[in-house]
Scaffold this active site. Structure first.
Site, PDB file in Angstrom:
ATOM      1  N   SER A 292       0.813  -1.210   0.000  1.00 36.28           N
ATOM      2  CA  SER A 292       0.000   0.000   0.000  1.00 36.28           C
ATOM      3  C   SER A 292       0.852   1.268   0.000  1.00 36.28           C
ATOM      4  CB  SER A 292      -0.950  -0.046   1.206  1.00 36.28           C
ATOM      5  OG  SER A 292      -1.912   0.961   1.146  1.00 36.28           O
ATOM      6  N   ASP A 303       9.992   5.170 -10.429  1.00 34.77           N
ATOM      7  CA  ASP A 303       9.568   5.726 -11.716  1.00 34.77           C
ATOM      8  C   ASP A 303      10.328   6.997 -12.076  1.00 34.77           C
ATOM      9  OD1 ASP A 303       7.829   3.678 -12.099  1.00 34.77           O
ATOM     10  OD2 ASP A 303       6.004   4.891 -12.096  1.00 34.77           O
ATOM     11  N   LYS A 317      -0.696  -4.351  -3.197  1.00 36.83           N
ATOM     12  CA  LYS A 317      -1.987  -3.763  -2.850  1.00 36.83           C
ATOM     13  C   LYS A 317      -2.079  -2.387  -3.500  1.00 36.83           C
ATOM     14  CE  LYS A 317      -4.984  -2.305   0.935  1.00 36.83           C
ATOM     15  NZ  LYS A 317      -5.057  -0.887   0.537  1.00 36.83           N
TER      16      LYS A 317
END
Length: 442
Positions: A292, A303, A317
């Site tokens: 999460s 990224d 998740k």
């Protein structure tokens, strides 16, 4: 304004008396009314004919829990006890053993044991099954009931029986309950490397990370060569804290987006100018227990090529839960959106693949202990854009770089191979001229 859930009986009964033209109900199909009638028929028959008398509150709560459990593993109804428990955990202060658990086929399965808690110190590991409490079988009940039994007055002992995949026989551990005051952030310095261990994303995590950076620099008297952000066994928490922590290391760009049911139901969150670390190298450690909010941070830094993500594939998740108060004492925890990384990928089911897979060689059970992830949960949300092999690829393929055994590492004084490898990676990066210049603050 939501009405208390205990008035649901009156609400359902009244639906049959409301004309179809009433605003908000005009589009309800006749089949829906039939289903509601059937529900009321079952409700009345149970009230009248069940072998033992059952009060309306118990029946309605059971119906609500059944409805929500048919959706996904993370939507649930919180009664007064559950609501207060969730608030306590979010605040980082509650009583118990320090376990995050789930229910699998009626058995209690450990997702993670929080650091510096009775369960963690006793050696409880992710993937363990807790079968008995004080010799009493813990099977077939609800997750809330199991959690309630594990909690108790601080200072009282509890014996838990554990079945660990890979071991022939169950074994017992005796733990002493205590007030769990989770420190969301801890830090230390090894050599010239700052290590920031984030255990949870509660209300003060962002401030704790900023404080850790200040403390590390003050201890060294200068900027460190780099930072290791340890997100292993971090079950997540508050979205706003994941955003704040990501922003500590980013000075621009999107951090995360969340997308609801409708195409235009999108919220995006961005980093503000300024990197608290001055662009120092960063390694993020993740494992199967990183979930999460922890995955949001790891994915954002990955990224943006701001960090090397190291360790094992994360939990996976990728859904957002919203807490919807229903009364002063009850609430609905409902999955309302999926979150996406800056590059537009969802980690739901598949998790985050590390840039460098590093097994925890210092754990003698790492090869035999199964990894438990979102994809193993029943009725988990499907990642509609997943690549076929995203969740099927083995995590721990043999790698010639990782041949040491736990016994050999112990002789070398290495208690945590993943952390040791991350620190050494930062140290190697620190030999680069550009990094040396940044560490001097120039």
């Amino acid at each position: 304004m939501f009405r208390p859930l205990l008035r649901a009986t009156a609400l359902v009964s009244a639906l049959a008396l409301v004309p179809l033209a009433t605003s908000g109900l005009a589009a309800v199909e006749n089949d829906t009314y039939k289903e509601l009638d059937e529900f009321m028929n079952v409700f009345e028959r149970v009230r009248a004919e069940y072998v033992d008398k059952v009060d309306d509150k118990t029946l309605i709560k059971g119906a609500i829990n059944g409805m929500l459990s048919s959706l996904d593993p993370h939507s649930s109804f919180l009664d007064a006890t559950d609501f207060q428990s969730m608030k306590a955990q979010t605040d980082g202060n509650y009583g118990g053993l320090g376990l995050t658990v789930s229910m699998e086929d009626g058995a209690v399965k450990v997702i993670t044991a929080s650091e510096d808690t009775p369960a963690y110190r006793a050696g409880v590991k992710p993937g363990d099954y807790i079968t008995h409490l004080n010799g009493q079988l813990l099977f077939g009940g609800t997750l809330d009931e199991a959690v309630e039994q594990m909690r108790g007055k601080p200072g009282t002992p509890v014996k838990i029986t554990i079945v660990r995949p890979g071991r022939d026989k169950p074994f017992d551990l005796t733990l002493t309950r205590e007030v769990i005051e989770l420190k969301p952030v801890k830090w230390e310095v090894k050599g010239d490397v700052g290590i920031i261990n984030i255990n949870s994303f509660s209300k003060n995590t962002g401030a704790g990370v900023r404080g850790a950076i200040v403390g590390i620099q003050k201890t060294l008297g200068h900027r460190p060569t780099g930072y290791v952000i340890d997100l292993r066994s971090n079950p997540g928490g508050l979205l706003d804290q994941a955003i704040e922590v990501s922003d500590v290391f980013l000075d621009h760009g999107e951090i995360v987006s969340q997308r609801g049911r409708e195409k235009n139901d999108i919220e995006r969150y961005y980093a503000k100018p300024g990197d608290d670390t001055g662009g120092a190298p960063v390694v993020v450690l993740v494992d199967a227990g990183s979930a999460s909010a922890a995955e949001i941070v790891a994915a954002a830094l990955q990224d943006h090529h701001r960090a090397i993500v190291m360790g094992e594939r994360s939990f996976g998740k990728g859904s957002v839960q919203t807490l919807l108060p229903l009364s002063t004492e009850t609430a609905l925890r409902l999955t309302t959106a999926r979150y996406y990384t800056p590059s537009g990928r969802s980690v739901q089911e598949g998790g985050i693949e590390p840039d460098l897979t590093v097994p925890q060689l210092s754990d003698p059970d790492y090869k035999t202990r199964p990894r438990f992830r979102e994809a193993d949960l029943r009725r988990h949300l499907v990642n509609q854009a997943k690549v076929d092999n995203a969740v099927l690829e083995e995590d721990l393929k043999d790698d010639p770089r990782f041949k040491l055994t736990s016994e050999q590492l112990e002789k070398q004084g290495v208690k945590d191979f993943q952390l040791d490898y991350a620190v050494k990676t930062i140290a190697r990066l620190g030999k680069l001229p550009a990094v040396q210049t940044a560490a001097r603050g120039k």
